[in-house]
Design a protein around this motif. Structure first.
Motif, PDB file in Angstrom:
ATOM      1  N   LEU A 136      -2.239  -7.754   8.054  1.00  0.00           N
ATOM      2  CA  LEU A 136      -1.263  -7.085   7.198  1.00  0.00           C
ATOM      3  C   LEU A 136      -0.506  -6.020   7.983  1.00  0.00           C
ATOM      4  N   HIS A 137      -1.212  -5.272   8.800  1.00  0.00           N
ATOM      5  CA  HIS A 137      -0.579  -4.229   9.608  1.00  0.00           C
ATOM      6  C   HIS A 137       0.397  -4.843  10.605  1.00  0.00           C
ATOM      7  N   ALA A 138       0.003  -5.929  11.239  1.00  0.00           N
ATOM      8  CA  ALA A 138       0.872  -6.571  12.236  1.00  0.00           C
ATOM      9  C   ALA A 138       2.141  -7.121  11.588  1.00  0.00           C
ATOM     10  N   ALA A 139       2.007  -7.674  10.385  1.00  0.00           N
ATOM     11  CA  ALA A 139       3.176  -8.225   9.702  1.00  0.00           C
ATOM     12  C   ALA A 139       4.110  -7.118   9.222  1.00  0.00           C
ATOM     13  N   GLY A 140       3.547  -5.998   8.765  1.00  0.00           N
ATOM     14  CA  GLY A 140       4.336  -4.850   8.365  1.00  0.00           C
ATOM     15  C   GLY A 140       5.186  -5.057   7.132  1.00  0.00           C
ATOM     16  N   GLU A 141       4.813  -5.996   6.274  1.00  0.00           N
ATOM     17  CA  GLU A 141       5.640  -6.326   5.108  1.00  0.00           C
ATOM     18  C   GLU A 141       5.076  -5.821   3.785  1.00  0.00           C
ATOM     19  N   GLU A 142       3.782  -5.528   3.748  1.00  0.00           N
ATOM     20  CA  GLU A 142       3.122  -5.116   2.507  1.00  0.00           C
ATOM     21  C   GLU A 142       2.396  -3.793   2.746  1.00  0.00           C
ATOM     22  N   PRO A 143       2.934  -2.683   2.230  1.00  0.00           N
ATOM     23  CA  PRO A 143       2.289  -1.387   2.478  1.00  0.00           C
ATOM     24  C   PRO A 143       1.029  -1.156   1.658  1.00  0.00           C
ATOM     25  N   LEU A 144       0.748  -2.037   0.685  1.00  0.00           N
ATOM     26  CA  LEU A 144      -0.390  -1.876  -0.211  1.00  0.00           C
ATOM     27  C   LEU A 144      -1.247  -3.125  -0.227  1.00  0.00           C
ATOM     28  N   ALA A 145      -2.538  -2.934  -0.397  1.00  0.00           N
ATOM     29  CA  ALA A 145      -3.468  -4.029  -0.670  1.00  0.00           C
ATOM     30  C   ALA A 145      -4.279  -3.664  -1.901  1.00  0.00           C
ATOM     31  N   VAL A 146      -4.509  -4.636  -2.777  1.00  0.00           N
ATOM     32  CA  VAL A 146      -5.257  -4.400  -4.010  1.00  0.00           C
ATOM     33  C   VAL A 146      -6.268  -5.514  -4.205  1.00  0.00           C
ATOM     34  N   LEU A 147      -7.296  -5.208  -4.990  1.00  0.00           N
ATOM     35  CA  LEU A 147      -8.294  -6.215  -5.324  1.00  0.00           C
ATOM     36  C   LEU A 147      -8.987  -5.839  -6.617  1.00  0.00           C
ATOM     37  N   THR A 148      -9.635  -6.813  -7.220  1.00  0.00           N
ATOM     38  CA  THR A 148     -10.574  -6.574  -8.310  1.00  0.00           C
ATOM     39  C   THR A 148     -11.957  -6.868  -7.759  1.00  0.00           C
ATOM     40  N   ALA A 149     -12.913  -6.018  -8.059  1.00  0.00           N
ATOM     41  CA  ALA A 149     -14.207  -6.069  -7.380  1.00  0.00           C
ATOM     42  C   ALA A 149     -15.298  -6.602  -8.297  1.00  0.00           C
ATOM     43  N   SER A 150     -15.974  -7.649  -7.874  1.00  0.00           N
ATOM     44  CA  SER A 150     -17.157  -8.099  -8.609  1.00  0.00           C
ATOM     45  C   SER A 150     -18.314  -7.126  -8.409  1.00  0.00           C
ATOM     46  N   GLU A 151     -18.355  -6.479  -7.241  1.00  0.00           N
ATOM     47  CA  GLU A 151     -19.353  -5.448  -6.946  1.00  0.00           C
ATOM     48  C   GLU A 151     -18.612  -4.228  -6.402  1.00  0.00           C
ATOM     49  N   PRO A 152     -18.341  -3.230  -7.245  1.00  0.00           N
ATOM     50  CA  PRO A 152     -17.518  -2.094  -6.816  1.00  0.00           C
ATOM     51  C   PRO A 152     -18.068  -1.334  -5.617  1.00  0.00           C
ATOM     52  N   ALA A 153     -19.370  -1.364  -5.410  1.00  0.00           N
ATOM     53  CA  ALA A 153     -19.951  -0.582  -4.318  1.00  0.00           C
ATOM     54  C   ALA A 153     -19.536  -1.092  -2.940  1.00  0.00           C
ATOM     55  N   ILE A 154     -19.010  -2.303  -2.866  1.00  0.00           N
ATOM     56  CA  ILE A 154     -18.742  -2.917  -1.571  1.00  0.00           C
ATOM     57  C   ILE A 154     -17.517  -2.332  -0.883  1.00  0.00           C
ATOM     58  N   TYR A 155     -16.436  -2.107  -1.622  1.00  0.00           N
ATOM     59  CA  TYR A 155     -15.124  -2.000  -0.987  1.00  0.00           C
ATOM     60  C   TYR A 155     -14.691  -0.586  -0.621  1.00  0.00           C
ATOM     61  N   GLY A 156     -15.426   0.431  -1.061  1.00  0.00           N
ATOM     62  CA  GLY A 156     -15.069   1.786  -0.679  1.00  0.00           C
ATOM     63  C   GLY A 156     -15.104   1.993   0.820  1.00  0.00           C
ATOM     64  N   ARG A 157     -16.046   1.353   1.485  1.00  0.00           N
ATOM     65  CA  ARG A 157     -16.145   1.563   2.929  1.00  0.00           C
ATOM     66  C   ARG A 157     -14.998   0.927   3.693  1.00  0.00           C
ATOM     67  N   PHE A 158     -14.217   0.081   3.002  1.00  0.00           N
ATOM     68  CA  PHE A 158     -13.029  -0.486   3.628  1.00  0.00           C
ATOM     69  C   PHE A 158     -11.757   0.217   3.159  1.00  0.00           C
ATOM     70  N   GLY A 159     -11.915   1.350   2.463  1.00  0.00           N
ATOM     71  CA  GLY A 159     -10.777   2.185   2.116  1.00  0.00           C
ATOM     72  C   GLY A 159     -10.163   1.929   0.763  1.00  0.00           C
ATOM     73  N   TYR A 160     -10.795   1.125  -0.078  1.00  0.00           N
ATOM     74  CA  TYR A 160     -10.245   0.842  -1.403  1.00  0.00           C
ATOM     75  C   TYR A 160     -10.758   1.857  -2.417  1.00  0.00           C
ATOM     76  N   GLY A 161      -9.837   2.463  -3.159  1.00  0.00           N
ATOM     77  CA  GLY A 161     -10.195   3.424  -4.193  1.00  0.00           C
ATOM     78  C   GLY A 161      -9.869   2.888  -5.569  1.00  0.00           C
ATOM     79  N   LEU A 162     -10.631   3.322  -6.567  1.00  0.00           N
ATOM     80  CA  LEU A 162     -10.420   2.871  -7.942  1.00  0.00           C
ATOM     81  C   LEU A 162      -9.128   3.476  -8.478  1.00  0.00           C
ATOM     82  N   ALA A 163      -8.109   2.625  -8.666  1.00  0.00           N
ATOM     83  CA  ALA A 163      -6.771   3.099  -9.018  1.00  0.00           C
ATOM     84  C   ALA A 163      -6.392   2.819 -10.460  1.00  0.00           C
ATOM     85  N   ALA A 164      -7.074   1.895 -11.128  1.00  0.00           N
ATOM     86  CA  ALA A 164      -6.733   1.592 -12.525  1.00  0.00           C
ATOM     87  C   ALA A 164      -7.989   1.155 -13.268  1.00  0.00           C
ATOM     88  N   ARG A 165      -8.080   1.606 -14.504  1.00  0.00           N
ATOM     89  CA  ARG A 165      -9.180   1.244 -15.387  1.00  0.00           C
ATOM     90  C   ARG A 165      -8.620   0.462 -16.565  1.00  0.00           C
TER      91      ARG A 165
END
Length: 417
Positions: free
Chosen positions: A104-133
């Motif tokens: 994504l960084h190399a392409a430089g076209e999408e400044p944001l990445a989003v996901l829905t988490a089946s296990e929320p504890a996983i993705y914080g260490r990769f920089g994802y924060g809870l942005a919507a409830r």
């Protein structure tokens, strides 16, 4: 075995998808499989292979997401992430996340990445924060009534409703309403080609005794202004009294009158005494109309996790509720190109954000920046939790930034992926 991810080839899709289904322990219908085969962007999908078998998967969809201020921004929808249970704790997931964000960084076209988490504890260490409830509720419609303001009651009564037991017959009307709603709600995704089929998925194996999917559209003259997709689950008490459930799958409306007309319809469905509403925005209008909120059992759940891929471009892509001029010191151990000081200057008309050597006003990690990005999480609340630090507590920078970031409309993701 090597944990180096490889780009998925079309001929490998079945084996790759089978591992994904197995890892989630889920059942899938032929309709779901066919749909996601057609939606998969193989050139953006990755696999880790061991002796010719896939043991790890990850993909991305090319989305456009609404952000505060109404802009719709290119966004990577991270999806289909799994690791085979035989290959846990070998660095497979980390290698997939590393390759994906580097691409994504190399392409430089999408400044944001989003996901829905089946296990929320996983993705914080990769920089994802809870942005919507999202709001969930079980509304006792036998004991709770809607109390609409008189003017709104009259306006809602003036709308015409069209109901169908074949939701596909009203698909064009629903999609027109959805498209009108996107820019007004941060977190909403534009419906890209093919994705209009997803809300109509209704395999019989997943109904659990409920009816097939139904649809109702609210019309002002001939113009569609709202819709709801729902099912009805019949149930009878020991005394043969009707006690069924309305299962609300989706509801969108362009104005309060359309919302009111649709909710009044749901409350009035014969032979039902409850409405199961899931995945609703935290500021859904019905919360202010019900006669007894306790008998609605409202509760929230996490939905959308967000991380800036490019901090400068991400912060410049949205508008801000109040004028802001602040230097943010961002820590991003997983994507070090974001680490450093960034001067953000903006207001409700737009913003600029660029690297700076000026002294920092606030310090935070990219995870907290992602949590606050859509305006649903307060920077001040994060500071009270020790997750945002103000360099000079008497400077007013935290208050200024918190007012600027926080949104008037709760972010919401009604479009799963």
């Amino acid at each position: 075995m090597t944990t180096e991810p490889q780009v998925l080839q079309a001929s490998e899709w079945d084996a790759w998808y089978d591992i994904l289904v197995s890892a989630f322990g889920s059942e899938e219908s032929s309709e779901e499989r066919e749909l996601f085969r057609s939606l998969t962007e193989t050139e953006r999908s990755l696999g880790v292979w061991d002796e010719g078998r896939p043991v790890g998967t990850a993909g991305a969809f090319s989305f456009r997401m609404a952000v505060p201020g109404g802009a719709v921004v290119p966004t990577a929808g991270v999806t289909m992430v799994s690791v085979a249970p035989t290959h846990r704790r070998r660095g497979v997931l980390r290698s997939l996340m590393r390759r994906q964000l580097d691409d994504l960084h190399a392409a430089g076209e999408e400044p944001l990445a989003v996901l829905t988490a089946s296990e929320p504890a996983i993705y914080g260490r990769f920089g994802y924060g809870l942005a919507a409830r999202a709001l969930e509720a079980t509304i006792d419609s036998s004991r709770v009534s809607l109390q609409l303001p008189p003017g709104l009651e009259a306006e809602a009564a003036g709308l015409r409703l069209r109901q169908s037991n074949d939701p596909s017959s009203l698909q064009s009307e629903c999609e027109a309403v959805y498209a009108r709603c996107v820019a007004a709600r941060p977190g909403m995704l534009e419906r890209r080609p093919g994705w209009e089929r997803q809300p109509l998925l209704d395999p019989e194996s997943g109904r659990e005794g409920a009816s097939p999917l139904r649809c109702v559209v609210a019309l002002r003259g001939e113009e569609p202004v709202g819709y709801a997709r729902y099912a009805v689950k019949p149930r009878w008490s020991d005394y043969d009294a009707a006690d069924g459930d309305v299962l609300l799958r989706e509801l969108n409306a362009v104005d309060p009158a359309a919302h009111a007309a649709l909710w009044r319809f749901l409350f009035g469905i014969d032979l039902t005494t409850s409405i199961e509403a899931g995945g609703r925005p935290l500021d859904d209008p019905w919360l202010h109309w019900v006669s007894d909120p306790r008998r609605c059992a409202p509760r929230w759940t996490d939905t959308l996790y967000l991380r800036p891929v490019e901090v400068g471009a991400a912060l410049a892509a949205r508008a801000y509720a109040h004028p802001v001029d602040v230097v943010l010191e961002v820590e991003d151990t997983f994507c070090p190109w974001n680490t450093g000081r960034w001067r953000l200057s903006g207001d409700e008309k737009g913003a600029v954000c660029a690297p700076t050597r000026d002294a920092a006003d606030l310090a935070l990690s990219v995870r907290e920046l992602g949590a606050a990005y859509l305006g649903g999480t307060s920077l001040a609340a994060l500071a009270r939790s020790g997750l945002v630090t103000e360099a000079r507590p008497d400077s007013g920078a935290l208050r200024e930034a918190a007012r600027a970031f926080f949104g008037e409309t709760a972010p919401w993701l009604p479009h799963g992926f």
